[in-house]
Design an enzyme around this catalytic site. Structure first.
Site, PDB file in Angstrom:
ATOM      1  N   CYS A 276       6.128   6.150   4.489  1.00 46.92           N
ATOM      2  CA  CYS A 276       4.737   5.376   4.352  1.00 46.92           C
ATOM      3  C   CYS A 276       3.961   6.163   3.083  1.00 46.92           C
ATOM      4  CB  CYS A 276       3.540   4.614   5.655  1.00 46.92           C
ATOM      5  SG  CYS A 276       4.258   3.601   6.882  1.00 46.92           S
TER       6      CYS A 276
ATOM      7  N   HIS B 264       1.071  -1.157  -0.130  1.00 49.64           N
ATOM      8  CA  HIS B 264      -0.075  -0.119  -0.703  1.00 49.64           C
ATOM      9  C   HIS B 264       0.860   1.763   0.196  1.00 49.64           C
ATOM     10  CE1 HIS B 264       0.192   1.249   4.937  1.00 49.64           C
ATOM     11  NE2 HIS B 264       0.734   0.423   4.479  1.00 49.64           N
TER      12      HIS B 264
ATOM     13  N   HIS C 216      -1.512 -10.241  -1.514  1.00 49.57           N
ATOM     14  CA  HIS C 216      -1.037 -10.014  -3.163  1.00 49.57           C
ATOM     15  C   HIS C 216      -1.356  -9.442  -3.717  1.00 49.57           C
ATOM     16  CE1 HIS C 216       1.781 -13.235  -1.112  1.00 49.57           C
ATOM     17  NE2 HIS C 216       2.870 -13.179  -2.013  1.00 49.57           N
TER      18      HIS C 216
ATOM     19  N   HIS D 130       3.673  -5.101   3.874  1.00 43.42           N
ATOM     20  CA  HIS D 130       3.785  -5.970   4.867  1.00 43.42           C
ATOM     21  C   HIS D 130       3.150  -7.178   5.085  1.00 43.42           C
ATOM     22  CE1 HIS D 130       4.145  -1.501   7.764  1.00 43.42           C
ATOM     23  NE2 HIS D 130       3.085  -0.863   6.153  1.00 43.42           N
TER      24      HIS D 130
ATOM     25  N   GLU E 162       0.413  -5.393  11.485  1.00 40.25           N
ATOM     26  CA  GLU E 162       0.828  -4.116  10.566  1.00 40.25           C
ATOM     27  C   GLU E 162       1.841  -4.740  10.935  1.00 40.25           C
ATOM     28  OE1 GLU E 162      -0.219  -0.399   8.645  1.00 40.25           O
ATOM     29  OE2 GLU E 162       1.770   0.139   9.027  1.00 40.25           O
TER      30      GLU E 162
ATOM     31  N   HIS F  69       4.581   0.604  -0.104  1.00 42.69           N
ATOM     32  CA  HIS F  69       5.780  -0.417   0.627  1.00 42.69           C
ATOM     33  C   HIS F  69       4.706  -2.157   0.836  1.00 42.69           C
ATOM     34  CE1 HIS F  69       3.829   2.371   3.324  1.00 42.69           C
ATOM     35  NE2 HIS F  69       3.741   1.064   4.348  1.00 42.69           N
TER      36      HIS F  69
END
Length: 149
Positions: free
Chosen positions: A25, A16, A75, A31, A136, A29
């Site tokens: 952020c 995201h 994904h 998680h 997260e 990137h």
């Protein structure tokens, strides 16, 4: 009969970017998320029922969460639909990547609200969503509780 809470844990990988954010952020990137889904209800009291003694079959809960959340978000890359990354999103999508454009900022807080709405719609009668915990990172998570909403 006593109310019982049961929890099932799910894992998925999602990318995201936070549109308008003033830190790292804002960049694309990802998680390794863990989603803890807790429901509450009464165990089935009918000894003739194949689910006797269960609040809900863990397999049935897994099917709901897998279809509504895991299969959709795993994904995938999630962007706020108003992001300037929309061109990148289109390029990724055109190249066969899974991209989600959503109406909310894809923070853990907003994702857990969205997840709660999707899961609540699918639960059988007599079973309520009690809480969600979306982890997260190893040390950061957001929680949603039905009692707070």
């Amino acid at each position: 009969m006593d109310q019982i809470r049961i929890t099932k844990i799910f894992s998925f990988e999602t990318g995201h970017a936070l549109y308008g954010y003033d830190g790292k952020c804002r960049n694309v990137h990802g998680h390794s998320y863990k989603l803890f889904v807790t429901v509450i209800g009464n165990p089935i009291n009918d000894s003739e029922n194949v689910k006797f003694g269960m609040v809900i079959d863990f397999g049935d809960l897994k099917k709901i969460v897998k279809e509504e959340i895991v299969d959709v978000f795993d994904h995938a890359t999630v962007f706020n639909k108003n992001t300037p990354h929309v061109e990148l999103a289109k390029e990724l999508s055109d190249r066969g990547h899974s991209v989600l454009l959503v109406d909310y900022q894809p923070t853990s807080e907003m994702m857990v609200i969205y997840f709660a709405e999707k899961i609540k719609q699918r639960l059988p009668s007599g079973i309520q969503l009690h809480s969600l915990k979306l982890q997260e990172t190893e040390s950061s998570y957001a929680e949603w509780f039905a009692g707070d909403n």
